[in-house]
Structures are given as C-alpha cells and as structure tokens.
Design a protein around this motif. Structure first.
Motif, mmCIF file in Angstrom:
data_model
loop_
_atom_site.group_PDB
_atom_site.id
_atom_site.type_symbol
_atom_site.label_atom_id
_atom_site.label_comp_id
_atom_site.label_asym_id
_atom_site.label_seq_id
_atom_site.Cartn_x
_atom_site.Cartn_y
_atom_site.Cartn_z
ATOM 1 N N LYS A 3 2.188 -7.405 9.047
ATOM 2 C CA LYS A 3 3.252 -6.471 8.702
ATOM 3 C C LYS A 3 3.101 -5.132 9.435
ATOM 4 C CE LYS A 3 1.328 -4.542 4.436
ATOM 5 N NZ LYS A 3 1.476 -4.496 2.981
ATOM 6 N N THR A 26 10.273 -5.359 8.417
ATOM 7 C CA THR A 26 10.830 -4.621 7.294
ATOM 8 C C THR A 26 10.344 -5.257 5.990
ATOM 9 O OG1 THR A 26 12.786 -3.985 8.562
ATOM 10 C CG2 THR A 26 12.985 -3.949 6.159
ATOM 11 N N PHE A 27 9.889 -4.422 5.056
ATOM 12 C CA PHE A 27 9.479 -4.870 3.730
ATOM 13 C C PHE A 27 9.599 -3.692 2.779
ATOM 14 C CE2 PHE A 27 5.790 -3.322 5.919
ATOM 15 C CZ PHE A 27 5.084 -2.586 4.966
ATOM 16 N N SER A 28 9.850 -3.961 1.528
ATOM 17 C CA SER A 28 10.012 -2.922 0.514
ATOM 18 C C SER A 28 10.935 -1.837 1.054
ATOM 19 C CB SER A 28 8.650 -2.376 0.087
ATOM 20 O OG SER A 28 8.784 -1.463 -0.974
ATOM 21 N N ASN A 29 10.494 -0.578 1.093
ATOM 22 C CA ASN A 29 11.317 0.492 1.658
ATOM 23 C C ASN A 29 10.804 0.943 3.027
ATOM 24 O OD1 ASN A 29 9.022 1.724 0.675
ATOM 25 N ND2 ASN A 29 10.078 3.544 -0.054
ATOM 26 N N GLY A 49 1.809 -8.350 0.669
ATOM 27 C CA GLY A 49 2.324 -7.437 -0.342
ATOM 28 C C GLY A 49 3.088 -6.290 0.281
ATOM 29 N N ASP A 50 3.417 -5.293 -0.538
ATOM 30 C CA ASP A 50 4.203 -4.145 -0.079
ATOM 31 C C ASP A 50 3.365 -2.877 0.059
ATOM 32 O OD1 ASP A 50 6.553 -5.591 0.102
ATOM 33 O OD2 ASP A 50 7.158 -5.155 -1.955
ATOM 34 N N TRP A 52 1.436 0.239 1.435
ATOM 35 C CA TRP A 52 1.704 1.017 2.637
ATOM 36 C C TRP A 52 1.036 2.381 2.522
ATOM 37 C CZ3 TRP A 52 2.839 -0.352 7.221
ATOM 38 C CH2 TRP A 52 3.395 0.507 8.161
ATOM 39 N N TYR A 54 1.637 6.171 3.863
ATOM 40 C CA TYR A 54 2.724 6.993 4.383
ATOM 41 C C TYR A 54 2.240 8.330 4.929
ATOM 42 C CZ TYR A 54 5.995 4.037 1.735
ATOM 43 O OH TYR A 54 6.725 2.988 1.242
ATOM 44 N N ASP A 68 0.854 -3.915 -4.054
ATOM 45 C CA ASP A 68 2.088 -3.155 -3.855
ATOM 46 C C ASP A 68 1.839 -1.649 -3.939
ATOM 47 O OD1 ASP A 68 3.535 -5.512 -3.577
ATOM 48 O OD2 ASP A 68 3.960 -5.648 -5.718
ATOM 49 N N TRP A 70 1.049 2.272 -2.961
ATOM 50 C CA TRP A 70 1.453 3.231 -1.938
ATOM 51 C C TRP A 70 0.487 4.406 -1.965
ATOM 52 C CZ3 TRP A 70 7.284 3.977 -3.445
ATOM 53 C CH2 TRP A 70 7.970 2.782 -3.208
ATOM 54 N N ASN A 86 0.419 -1.898 -8.615
ATOM 55 C CA ASN A 86 1.615 -1.075 -8.423
ATOM 56 C C ASN A 86 1.293 0.410 -8.377
ATOM 57 O OD1 ASN A 86 3.482 -3.235 -8.376
ATOM 58 N ND2 ASN A 86 3.286 -3.416 -10.591
#
Length: 87
Positions: A3, A26-29, A49-50, A52, A54, A68, A70, A86
C-alpha cells in the motif's frame, strides 16, 4: 500488493534516517500518490489494514503502527511502542 513505499525524501530523528512514505493505492481516506509521514523502515508501518502515518509524524526503532491506526501531527512513535486497532 503493497500500500506504500519509502521515498528518497529523508530526515534524521534521534540519529536515525527516516523516509517519507508514499501511498501506492487508495485506501480509507488516503489517495494513491499521497505523501505521508516518516518511517525508518517498512517494518514500522503495516502494509495491510488502513494504518497510516500522516504529515510530520515519525515512527522509528522497533515501533509498529498497524491495523487501522493513524499517527499524525508531530507525533513520534519509537522504541518498542505499538499503535494498533482503531487508535
């Protein structure tokens, strides 16, 4: 399929070279081609998973962001830290 990939855009944090990440799909936002934060190596951010990293956030050492979760802003995740689910 991966990813994200590590780019040649690097910074140094606590004596470690960190690479900015770039989304390969592209995945999640997150959009394909989007630049993320910084990781020392691929082992720091799960490819599934999502999860990431940032902006200017940094993940290094034996730390892992997966599931997932962030990590964003000026956050630093390092040592043996785990950010998952999460979070």
């Amino acid at each position: 399929m991966k990813k994200y990939e590590l780019t040649n855009d690097t910074i140094t944090a606590n004596g470690k070279t960190l690479h900015r990440i770039k989304a390969l799909k592209t995945f999640s936002n997150v959009e394909e081609g989007e630049l993320g934060g910084y990781v020392e190596r691929e082992d720091n951010l799960g490819q599934s998973g999502d999860a990431w990293v940032y902006g200017d956030a940094k993940v290094y050492g034996d730390a892992l962001v997966c599931g997932d979760a962030w990590v964003y802003g000026n956050a630093r995740v390092y040592g043996n830290a785990r950010v998952y689910g999460n979070a």
